[in-house]
Design a protein around this motif. Structure first.
Motif, PDB file in Angstrom:
ATOM      1  N   ASP A  68       0.818  -1.214   0.000  1.00 40.07           N
ATOM      2  CA  ASP A  68       0.000   0.000   0.000  1.00 40.07           C
ATOM      3  C   ASP A  68       0.856   1.270   0.000  1.00 40.07           C
ATOM      4  O   ASP A  68       0.340   2.369  -0.237  1.00 40.07           O
ATOM      5  CB  ASP A  68      -0.929   0.010   1.218  1.00 40.07           C
ATOM      6  N   LEU A  69       2.156   1.122   0.262  1.00 41.37           N
ATOM      7  CA  LEU A  69       3.070   2.264   0.270  1.00 41.37           C
ATOM      8  C   LEU A  69       3.697   2.520  -1.102  1.00 41.37           C
ATOM      9  O   LEU A  69       4.464   3.467  -1.264  1.00 41.37           O
ATOM     10  CB  LEU A  69       4.197   2.037   1.290  1.00 41.37           C
ATOM     11  N   LEU A  70       3.370   1.681  -2.090  1.00 38.98           N
ATOM     12  CA  LEU A  70       4.106   1.699  -3.353  1.00 38.98           C
ATOM     13  C   LEU A  70       3.425   2.436  -4.496  1.00 38.98           C
ATOM     14  O   LEU A  70       3.910   2.375  -5.637  1.00 38.98           O
ATOM     15  CB  LEU A  70       4.397   0.252  -3.790  1.00 38.98           C
ATOM     16  N   GLU A  71       2.350   3.132  -4.249  1.00 38.33           N
ATOM     17  CA  GLU A  71       1.683   3.888  -5.315  1.00 38.33           C
ATOM     18  C   GLU A  71       2.667   4.867  -5.954  1.00 38.33           C
ATOM     19  O   GLU A  71       3.379   5.602  -5.271  1.00 38.33           O
ATOM     20  CB  GLU A  71       0.494   4.661  -4.730  1.00 38.33           C
ATOM     21  N   ASP A  72       2.761   4.830  -7.292  1.00 35.16           N
ATOM     22  CA  ASP A  72       3.660   5.705  -8.068  1.00 35.16           C
ATOM     23  C   ASP A  72       5.139   5.435  -7.811  1.00 35.16           C
ATOM     24  O   ASP A  72       5.994   6.293  -8.056  1.00 35.16           O
ATOM     25  CB  ASP A  72       3.360   7.190  -7.793  1.00 35.16           C
ATOM     26  N   PHE A  73       5.445   4.248  -7.357  1.00 37.30           N
ATOM     27  CA  PHE A  73       6.826   3.836  -7.112  1.00 37.30           C
ATOM     28  C   PHE A  73       7.464   3.366  -8.419  1.00 37.30           C
ATOM     29  O   PHE A  73       6.798   2.809  -9.291  1.00 37.30           O
ATOM     30  CB  PHE A  73       6.815   2.685  -6.090  1.00 37.30           C
ATOM     31  N   THR A  74       8.766   3.608  -8.581  1.00 39.16           N
ATOM     32  CA  THR A  74       9.519   3.061  -9.710  1.00 39.16           C
ATOM     33  C   THR A  74      10.382   1.921  -9.206  1.00 39.16           C
ATOM     34  O   THR A  74      11.235   2.123  -8.331  1.00 39.16           O
ATOM     35  CB  THR A  74      10.425   4.131 -10.359  1.00 39.16           C
ATOM     36  N   ASP A  75      10.153   0.727  -9.723  1.00 37.57           N
ATOM     37  CA  ASP A  75      10.957  -0.421  -9.311  1.00 37.57           C
ATOM     38  C   ASP A  75      12.202  -0.467 -10.193  1.00 37.57           C
ATOM     39  O   ASP A  75      12.118  -0.703 -11.392  1.00 37.57           O
ATOM     40  CB  ASP A  75      10.158  -1.717  -9.456  1.00 37.57           C
ATOM     41  N   PHE A  78       2.530  -6.136 -10.522  1.00 40.01           N
ATOM     42  CA  PHE A  78       3.034  -4.867 -10.005  1.00 40.01           C
ATOM     43  C   PHE A  78       1.958  -3.786 -10.119  1.00 40.01           C
ATOM     44  O   PHE A  78       1.819  -2.938  -9.237  1.00 40.01           O
ATOM     45  CB  PHE A  78       4.264  -4.420 -10.812  1.00 40.01           C
ATOM     46  N   GLY A  79       1.221  -3.816 -11.226  1.00 39.80           N
ATOM     47  CA  GLY A  79       0.179  -2.827 -11.452  1.00 39.80           C
ATOM     48  C   GLY A  79      -0.878  -2.826 -10.365  1.00 39.80           C
ATOM     49  O   GLY A  79      -1.451  -1.773 -10.045  1.00 39.80           O
ATOM     50  N   PHE A 102      -0.282  -3.075  -7.362  1.00 47.85           N
ATOM     51  CA  PHE A 102       0.300  -2.326  -6.244  1.00 47.85           C
ATOM     52  C   PHE A 102       0.444  -0.837  -6.584  1.00 47.85           C
ATOM     53  O   PHE A 102       0.931  -0.057  -5.766  1.00 47.85           O
ATOM     54  CB  PHE A 102       1.696  -2.858  -5.877  1.00 47.85           C
ATOM     55  N   GLY A 103       0.055  -0.454  -7.805  1.00 54.10           N
ATOM     56  CA  GLY A 103       0.214   0.930  -8.231  1.00 54.10           C
ATOM     57  C   GLY A 103       1.563   1.223  -8.853  1.00 54.10           C
ATOM     58  O   GLY A 103       1.934   2.387  -9.033  1.00 54.10           O
ATOM     59  N   VAL A 104       2.328   0.173  -9.173  1.00 60.18           N
ATOM     60  CA  VAL A 104       3.663   0.342  -9.760  1.00 60.18           C
ATOM     61  C   VAL A 104       3.574   0.135 -11.269  1.00 60.18           C
ATOM     62  O   VAL A 104       3.230  -0.953 -11.739  1.00 60.18           O
ATOM     63  CB  VAL A 104       4.672  -0.662  -9.141  1.00 60.18           C
ATOM     64  N   LYS A 105       3.899   1.193 -12.025  1.00 63.73           N
ATOM     65  CA  LYS A 105       3.819   1.116 -13.484  1.00 63.73           C
ATOM     66  C   LYS A 105       5.070   1.644 -14.168  1.00 63.73           C
ATOM     67  O   LYS A 105       5.092   1.825 -15.378  1.00 63.73           O
ATOM     68  CB  LYS A 105       2.595   1.894 -13.988  1.00 63.73           C
ATOM     69  N   ARG A 106       6.106   1.915 -13.373  1.00 60.16           N
ATOM     70  CA  ARG A 106       7.380   2.388 -13.926  1.00 60.16           C
ATOM     71  C   ARG A 106       8.483   1.428 -13.490  1.00 60.16           C
ATOM     72  O   ARG A 106       8.570   1.067 -12.306  1.00 60.16           O
ATOM     73  CB  ARG A 106       7.689   3.797 -13.443  1.00 60.16           C
ATOM     74  N   PHE A 107       9.332   1.059 -14.448  1.00 61.24           N
ATOM     75  CA  PHE A 107      10.351   0.045 -14.179  1.00 61.24           C
ATOM     76  C   PHE A 107      11.675   0.379 -14.862  1.00 61.24           C
ATOM     77  O   PHE A 107      11.689   0.900 -15.974  1.00 61.24           O
ATOM     78  CB  PHE A 107       9.901  -1.325 -14.702  1.00 61.24           C
ATOM     79  N   VAL A 108      12.757   0.062 -14.164  1.00 54.10           N
ATOM     80  CA  VAL A 108      14.065  -0.035 -14.796  1.00 54.10           C
ATOM     81  C   VAL A 108      14.482  -1.490 -14.630  1.00 54.10           C
ATOM     82  O   VAL A 108      14.646  -1.977 -13.503  1.00 54.10           O
ATOM     83  CB  VAL A 108      15.107   0.891 -14.147  1.00 54.10           C
ATOM     84  N   CYS A 109      14.598  -2.204 -15.729  1.00 58.72           N
ATOM     85  CA  CYS A 109      14.974  -3.620 -15.686  1.00 58.72           C
ATOM     86  C   CYS A 109      16.480  -3.737 -15.507  1.00 58.72           C
ATOM     87  O   CYS A 109      17.246  -3.022 -16.145  1.00 58.72           O
ATOM     88  CB  CYS A 109      14.555  -4.318 -16.978  1.00 58.72           C
ATOM     89  N   HIS A 131      12.293 -11.872  -9.445  1.00 60.23           N
ATOM     90  CA  HIS A 131      12.703 -12.759 -10.543  1.00 60.23           C
ATOM     91  C   HIS A 131      11.514 -13.494 -11.152  1.00 60.23           C
ATOM     92  O   HIS A 131      11.583 -13.935 -12.291  1.00 60.23           O
ATOM     93  CB  HIS A 131      13.709 -13.798 -10.040  1.00 60.23           C
ATOM     94  N   ARG A 132      10.459 -13.647 -10.358  1.00 60.33           N
ATOM     95  CA  ARG A 132       9.307 -14.420 -10.835  1.00 60.33           C
ATOM     96  C   ARG A 132       8.047 -13.968 -10.096  1.00 60.33           C
ATOM     97  O   ARG A 132       8.117 -13.270  -9.071  1.00 60.33           O
ATOM     98  CB  ARG A 132       9.548 -15.913 -10.658  1.00 60.33           C
ATOM     99  N   LEU A 133       6.907 -14.396 -10.620  1.00 53.51           N
ATOM    100  CA  LEU A 133       5.618 -13.973 -10.075  1.00 53.51           C
ATOM    101  C   LEU A 133       5.479 -14.317  -8.593  1.00 53.51           C
ATOM    102  O   LEU A 133       4.906 -13.542  -7.822  1.00 53.51           O
ATOM    103  CB  LEU A 133       4.490 -14.615 -10.880  1.00 53.51           C
ATOM    104  N   GLU A 134       6.006 -15.463  -8.196  1.00 56.12           N
ATOM    105  CA  GLU A 134       5.892 -15.883  -6.792  1.00 56.12           C
ATOM    106  C   GLU A 134       6.483 -14.855  -5.829  1.00 56.12           C
ATOM    107  O   GLU A 134       6.011 -14.707  -4.702  1.00 56.12           O
ATOM    108  CB  GLU A 134       6.585 -17.238  -6.584  1.00 56.12           C
ATOM    109  N   HIS A 135       7.539 -14.154  -6.258  1.00 54.12           N
ATOM    110  CA  HIS A 135       8.134 -13.133  -5.401  1.00 54.12           C
ATOM    111  C   HIS A 135       7.151 -12.003  -5.137  1.00 54.12           C
ATOM    112  O   HIS A 135       7.058 -11.490  -4.017  1.00 54.12           O
ATOM    113  CB  HIS A 135       9.403 -12.578  -6.050  1.00 54.12           C
ATOM    114  N   LEU A 136       6.396 -11.630  -6.137  1.00 54.89           N
ATOM    115  CA  LEU A 136       5.413 -10.552  -5.976  1.00 54.89           C
ATOM    116  C   LEU A 136       4.223 -11.004  -5.144  1.00 54.89           C
ATOM    117  O   LEU A 136       3.643 -10.216  -4.390  1.00 54.89           O
ATOM    118  CB  LEU A 136       4.953 -10.063  -7.345  1.00 54.89           C
TER     119      LEU A 136
END
Length: 244
Positions: free
Chosen positions: A13-20, A46-47, A49-56, A211-216
């Motif tokens: 709930d703290l991750l809205e507009d967060f960049t992972d 991720f979406g 959780f409100g996270v839509k920005r990523f640096v891979c 690394h995988r969906l299970e982590h999320l």
């Protein structure tokens, strides 16, 4: 009636507009997502959780994961081809601090930055590189700033007085903690070290290292008490500010 139960906050709930900015979303080039479809599943989660920005940040690790600007760029374009337009995604690397990196720096090569001149680096889980000081110095003199991935996971640095961590800080390293280190996911020792570093105010940034969906799916279940929220909020805000 007085409640004896402290209210819990879900971490996500703290991750809205967060960049992972530390994850292994790029398909097929390291030990992360194997296919674009697997990457998309993770990004959709991720979406939630409100996270839509990523640096891979795929591993760049000698001959084991010999990724280059070219391989990373191709994997990014492959992933972009299946993503919705609203997803903001770019790529850098998670660079192992080894002789391969030292040699490339000696040859004048630049590391792919997360943003600006910030680069993500890691060490072996078994021991620090013998020439760690030289590698860090070379990164800094090349005009780039090292962010050390998951410092809590280097068991050989664990100690009560945090002296080894303080030394790294003094050599220009920022620290990025993994979100799952809030749990025993990597082991109770890593969780304890993460809490110790947080309480000492030594963690600069936080990211998923997913690394995988299970982590999320594990991230989704993390609950925080009031003290944890107070410790994490400034770290999350600083992580957000890196991209603003």
């Amino acid at each position: 009636m007085i409640s004896f139960f402290q209210k819990k906050t879900f971490f996500v709930d703290l991750l809205e507009d967060f960049t992972d900015f530390h994850n292994h979303l790029l398909p097929g080039i390291d030990d992360g997502a194997a296919t674009p479809e697997a990457s998309l599943e993770m990004i959709e989660k991720f979406g939630e959780f409100g996270v839509k920005r990523f640096v891979c940040t795929p591993h760049v690790m000698g001959e084991y994961y010999p990724n280059t600007r070219e391989t990373i760029g191709k994997a990014l374009e492959k992933l972009k081809s299946v993503l919705p337009l609203e997803i903001d995604i770019s790529a850098a690397g998670e660079y192992m601090m080894d002789q391969h990196l030292m040699d490339s720096l000696e040859e004048g090569e630049k590391m792919l930055p997360i943003i600006g001149n910030n680069v993500l680096v890691e060490m072996s889980y078994f021991q620090a590189p013998i020439n760690l000081k030289e590698i860090l110095f070379k990164i800094l003199t090349s005009g780039q700033k090292p962010i050390l991935a998951h410092p809590e996971r280097y068991a050989y640095y664990h100690s009560k007085n945090l002296e080894k961590y303080k030394d790294l800080k003094g050599r220009g390293c920022s620290f990025q903690m993994n979100m799952l280190s809030l749990t025993p996911h990597y082991g109770s020792g890593m969780q304890k070290a993460a809490n110790q570093l947080l309480e000492a105010g030594m963690i600069d940034f936080i990211s998923s290292d997913a690394h995988r969906l299970e982590h999320l799916e594990k991230l989704e279940k993390i609950k925080l008490n009031k003290k944890q929220v107070q410790l994490l909020e400034p770290v999350i805000e600083k992580s957000k500010a890196l991209f603003n």
